[in-house]
Design a protein around this motif. Sequence first.
Motif, short mmCIF file in Angstrom:
data_model
loop_
_atom_site.label_atom_id
_atom_site.label_comp_id
_atom_site.label_asym_id
_atom_site.label_seq_id
_atom_site.Cartn_x
_atom_site.Cartn_y
_atom_site.Cartn_z
N ARG A 42 0.87 -1.23 0.04
CA ARG A 42 -0.02 -0.05 -0.16
C ARG A 42 1.05 1.50 0.14
O ARG A 42 1.91 1.11 0.45
N PRO A 43 0.19 2.48 -0.62
CA PRO A 43 1.33 3.66 -0.58
C PRO A 43 1.20 4.09 0.80
O PRO A 43 0.29 3.94 1.47
N ILE A 44 2.35 4.74 1.20
CA ILE A 44 2.37 5.45 2.33
C ILE A 44 2.24 6.79 2.37
O ILE A 44 2.34 7.45 1.35
N GLN A 45 1.40 7.53 3.43
CA GLN A 45 0.91 8.82 3.20
C GLN A 45 2.41 9.62 3.86
O GLN A 45 2.69 9.74 4.81
N THR A 46 3.29 10.08 2.74
CA THR A 46 4.63 10.58 2.89
C THR A 46 4.29 11.57 3.97
O THR A 46 5.45 11.65 4.93
N TYR A 47 3.65 12.45 3.94
CA TYR A 47 3.75 14.04 4.83
C TYR A 47 3.38 13.39 6.09
O TYR A 47 4.18 13.79 7.02
N MET A 48 2.59 12.59 6.14
CA MET A 48 2.29 12.12 7.68
C MET A 48 3.19 11.36 8.15
O MET A 48 3.60 11.35 9.39
N MET A 49 3.82 10.63 7.63
CA MET A 49 5.01 9.65 8.17
C MET A 49 6.11 10.47 8.45
O MET A 49 6.72 10.31 9.45
N MET A 50 6.56 11.58 7.48
CA MET A 50 7.57 12.24 7.98
C MET A 50 7.31 12.99 9.10
O MET A 50 8.18 13.13 10.03
N GLU A 51 6.44 13.56 9.40
CA GLU A 51 5.81 14.30 10.80
C GLU A 51 5.87 13.22 11.78
O GLU A 51 6.49 13.50 12.80
N LYS A 52 5.64 12.09 11.67
CA LYS A 52 5.39 11.05 12.65
C LYS A 52 6.77 10.67 13.02
O LYS A 52 7.20 10.44 14.35
N ILE A 53 7.74 10.39 12.03
CA ILE A 53 8.87 9.72 12.35
C ILE A 53 9.77 10.66 13.04
O ILE A 53 10.54 10.49 14.06
N GLU A 54 9.58 11.88 12.54
CA GLU A 54 10.63 13.21 13.13
C GLU A 54 9.89 13.32 14.75
O GLU A 54 10.79 13.46 15.64
#
Length: 111
Positions: A42-54
């Motif tokens: 499945r595609p990852i929601q990139t902007y949400m992932m970046m925010e959460k990972i940080e």
Amino acid sequence: MDSLHHLPLSDEEEELEIQPDTLPTQIVDPNLRLVGRFLTNRPIQTYMMMEKIETFWNPIRDVKIEEIEPNLYTFQFFHHLDLQRVLKKGPWYFDNHLLILDFIPSNAMPN
């Protein structure tokens, strides 16, 4: 402490302004770079992932995340302790998908 008594304090003094070009720049070190892939179709929601990972990683000196292709990212750290902490405290997940991290070999493109 007596030496501080001769310093005048007034509201009329100018505030110190730091210009953006005088701030130290972050040096990009290829040895502080990881590549990561999420184990999912499945595609990852990139902007949400970046925010959460940080937020999860909370690096001292920041992390720059770039998408190379769907579900494949580079993670550029700016301090070796940030990178070491991320590797030691894993595994990491986003949206219940495992993130596999590895170093990028010298002069190689991540894949």
